[in-house]
Design a protein around this motif. Structure first.
Motif, PDB file in Angstrom:
ATOM      1  N   TRP A 197       1.941   1.493  -3.638  1.00 59.18           N
ATOM      2  CA  TRP A 197       1.437   2.084  -4.521  1.00 59.18           C
ATOM      3  C   TRP A 197       0.846   3.135  -4.546  1.00 59.18           C
ATOM      4  CZ3 TRP A 197       0.062   0.321  -9.656  1.00 59.18           C
ATOM      5  CH2 TRP A 197      -0.890   0.533 -10.058  1.00 59.18           C
ATOM      6  N   PHE A 198       0.696   4.558  -3.350  1.00 55.59           N
ATOM      7  CA  PHE A 198       0.575   5.501  -3.241  1.00 55.59           C
ATOM      8  C   PHE A 198       0.568   6.375  -2.395  1.00 55.59           C
ATOM      9  CE2 PHE A 198      -3.424   2.532  -2.525  1.00 55.59           C
ATOM     10  CZ  PHE A 198      -4.477   3.567  -2.934  1.00 55.59           C
ATOM     11  N   ASP A 199       2.450   6.066  -2.339  1.00 52.04           N
ATOM     12  CA  ASP A 199       3.055   7.026  -2.012  1.00 52.04           C
ATOM     13  C   ASP A 199       3.023   7.527  -0.697  1.00 52.04           C
ATOM     14  OD1 ASP A 199       6.155   8.104  -2.722  1.00 52.04           O
ATOM     15  OD2 ASP A 199       5.404   8.826  -4.248  1.00 52.04           O
ATOM     16  N   LEU A 200       2.875   6.293   0.258  1.00 54.30           N
ATOM     17  CA  LEU A 200       3.072   7.316   1.359  1.00 54.30           C
ATOM     18  C   LEU A 200       4.449   6.732   1.956  1.00 54.30           C
ATOM     19  CD1 LEU A 200      -0.335   5.379   2.457  1.00 54.30           C
ATOM     20  CD2 LEU A 200       0.249   7.760   2.141  1.00 54.30           C
ATOM     21  N   MET A 201       4.688   7.679   2.937  1.00 49.78           N
ATOM     22  CA  MET A 201       5.156   7.259   4.246  1.00 49.78           C
ATOM     23  C   MET A 201       6.124   6.245   4.898  1.00 49.78           C
ATOM     24  SD  MET A 201       7.731   9.817   3.128  1.00 49.78           S
ATOM     25  CE  MET A 201       8.593  10.040   4.210  1.00 49.78           C
ATOM     26  N   GLU A 202       4.466   5.796   5.569  1.00 48.73           N
ATOM     27  CA  GLU A 202       4.605   4.732   6.565  1.00 48.73           C
ATOM     28  C   GLU A 202       3.082   4.349   6.892  1.00 48.73           C
ATOM     29  OE1 GLU A 202       6.744   3.659  10.610  1.00 48.73           O
ATOM     30  OE2 GLU A 202       7.033   5.507   9.705  1.00 48.73           O
ATOM     31  N   LEU A 203       3.280   3.388   6.856  1.00 51.79           N
ATOM     32  CA  LEU A 203       2.258   2.490   7.165  1.00 51.79           C
ATOM     33  C   LEU A 203       2.280   1.987   8.637  1.00 51.79           C
ATOM     34  CD1 LEU A 203      -0.416   1.557   3.821  1.00 51.79           C
ATOM     35  CD2 LEU A 203      -1.219   3.508   6.402  1.00 51.79           C
ATOM     36  N   GLU A 204       1.417   1.873   9.503  1.00 55.36           N
ATOM     37  CA  GLU A 204       1.629   0.477  10.333  1.00 55.36           C
ATOM     38  C   GLU A 204       1.000  -0.656  10.585  1.00 55.36           C
ATOM     39  OE1 GLU A 204      -1.127   1.880  13.612  1.00 55.36           O
ATOM     40  OE2 GLU A 204       0.027   3.543  14.624  1.00 55.36           O
ATOM     41  N   ILE A 233       1.078  -1.063   0.113  1.00 49.32           N
ATOM     42  CA  ILE A 233      -0.017  -0.739   0.005  1.00 49.32           C
ATOM     43  C   ILE A 233       1.205   1.249   0.185  1.00 49.32           C
ATOM     44  CG2 ILE A 233      -1.744   1.385   1.303  1.00 49.32           C
ATOM     45  CD1 ILE A 233      -2.444  -1.404   0.185  1.00 49.32           C
ATOM     46  N   GLU A 234       1.677   1.111   0.480  1.00 51.04           N
ATOM     47  CA  GLU A 234       2.639   2.199   0.891  1.00 51.04           C
ATOM     48  C   GLU A 234       3.373   2.283  -0.532  1.00 51.04           C
ATOM     49  OE1 GLU A 234       5.819   1.795   3.828  1.00 51.04           O
ATOM     50  OE2 GLU A 234       4.528   1.121   5.850  1.00 51.04           O
ATOM     51  N   ARG A 291       8.284  13.860  -3.426  1.00 49.03           N
ATOM     52  CA  ARG A 291       6.973  13.165  -3.433  1.00 49.03           C
ATOM     53  C   ARG A 291       6.219  13.844  -2.843  1.00 49.03           C
ATOM     54  NH1 ARG A 291       8.567   8.485   1.055  1.00 49.03           N
ATOM     55  NH2 ARG A 291       6.735   8.120   0.030  1.00 49.03           N
ATOM     56  N   PRO A 292       5.059  12.754  -3.425  1.00 48.80           N
ATOM     57  CA  PRO A 292       3.882  13.676  -3.231  1.00 48.80           C
ATOM     58  C   PRO A 292       3.346  13.614  -1.959  1.00 48.80           C
ATOM     59  CG  PRO A 292       3.261  12.071  -4.396  1.00 48.80           C
ATOM     60  CD  PRO A 292       5.105  11.897  -4.388  1.00 48.80           C
ATOM     61  N   ASN A 293       3.118  14.223  -1.238  1.00 49.22           N
ATOM     62  CA  ASN A 293       2.120  14.349   0.612  1.00 49.22           C
ATOM     63  C   ASN A 293       1.307  14.145   0.650  1.00 49.22           C
ATOM     64  OD1 ASN A 293       3.451  14.994   3.034  1.00 49.22           O
ATOM     65  ND2 ASN A 293       2.716  16.670   2.914  1.00 49.22           N
ATOM     66  N   ARG A 294       1.420  13.150   0.876  1.00 46.38           N
ATOM     67  CA  ARG A 294      -0.143  12.170   1.012  1.00 46.38           C
ATOM     68  C   ARG A 294       0.390  11.160   2.546  1.00 46.38           C
ATOM     69  NH1 ARG A 294       0.330   9.211  -4.832  1.00 46.38           N
ATOM     70  NH2 ARG A 294       0.116  11.356  -5.701  1.00 46.38           N
ATOM     71  N   ARG A 295      -1.279  11.350   3.206  1.00 48.07           N
ATOM     72  CA  ARG A 295      -0.852  10.527   4.621  1.00 48.07           C
ATOM     73  C   ARG A 295      -2.058   9.767   4.797  1.00 48.07           C
ATOM     74  NH1 ARG A 295      -4.949  13.192   8.496  1.00 48.07           N
ATOM     75  NH2 ARG A 295      -5.938  15.162   6.855  1.00 48.07           N
TER      76      ARG A 295
END
Length: 255
Positions: free
Chosen positions: A17-24, A14-15, A53-57
């Motif tokens: 694919w969506f270019d997220l920094m970190e997921l629990e 998921i991180e 990087r895109p800033n997504r959360r």
């Protein structure tokens, strides 16, 4: 419509694919039902200078949209879907369409085909090539009379693609990866600028697998609910009337 879906990807997938920094860390979820928490990806604050990087959360949201102006939820309908064709004009969704658009990671969704007087046939609709897709979503903060706050959300739906219309006439809107930034950009992209994204998925994206009625009960959360069963073909494959998946009354008692 979309009344059940799943998320089977790992946090790492998921991180990426969506270019997220970190997921629990979280386990696979085979049968996500209304009023349960769902994962949404939203736009974050302005990224630091020099960042490419895109800033997504990531945001955990209660599946069941509640407009901020609603005071009494006891008499308010459970809104798990929003029609893409009319959301911008609806008082319930208008503000979220302008300011709070989101992506909902999913590995597919379930839909039910009504067979006349016979019981509905459930289908597991998944990407043909596997992996994760992004449903278009909306979210809204809501607070009760005591001041307790939570984020709530809905899945945007549109007309079903031709290959899925024999099951149901609606499906979730799928946002392609190349359009993530445009959909999430609520600062410069007004709803009219992203209206072209609110369309049926391409016909080669999904395949529909008939599954048993185990998925009807939200208590069933294991991989067995996605096992293929023998399909009971309808007498005639035509556009069905809109229908709702079976739901347990227990789901409706969050408040």
């Amino acid at each position: 419509m979309c009344g059940r879906f799943s998320l089977l990807g790992t946090p790492e997938e998921i991180e990426a694919w969506f270019d997220l920094m970190e997921l629990e860390d979280f386990p696979p979820r085979y049968n996500i039902a209304p009023t349960q928490p769902i994962l949404m990806v939203v736009s974050g604050e302005t990224p630091p200078p020099g960042s490419n990087r895109p800033n997504r959360r990531a945001l955990l949201v209660r599946w069941g949209f509640i407009p901020g102006w609603v005071k009494d939820t006891a008499n308010y309908p459970l809104m798990i879907n929003a029609r893409a064709e009319t959301a911008i004009d609806k008082a319930s969704f208008k503000a979220a369409m302008r300011h709070r658009r989101a992506l909902i990671p999913a590995s597919g969704f379930y839909e039910w085909r009504r067979n006349g007087d016979r019981k509905a046939q459930a289908y597991w609709v998944r990407p043909r090539d596997g992996g994760v897709v992004a449903f278009a979503g909306l979210y809204e903060p809501w607070a009760n009379a005591e001041g307790s706050e939570m984020d709530t959300g809905a899945v945007l739906t549109t007309e079903a693609s031709d290959n899925l219309r024999f099951i149901h006439d609606r499906m979730p809107v799928v946002i392609e990866q190349k359009d993530f930034s445009r959909w999430l950009d609520c600062k410069s992209q007004e709803p009219r600028h992203v209206a072209d994204l609110l369309k049926p998925a391409r016909e080669d994206l999904f395949e529909a697998i008939p599954v048993s009625d185990k998925v009807n009960k939200f208590e069933n959360t294991g991989p067995e609910i996605q096992e293929r069963v023998e399909d009971t073909p309808p007498e005639e494959r035509k556009r069905p009337q809109r229908s709702k998946p079976p739901q347990s009354d227990a789901q409706m008692k969050l408040f």
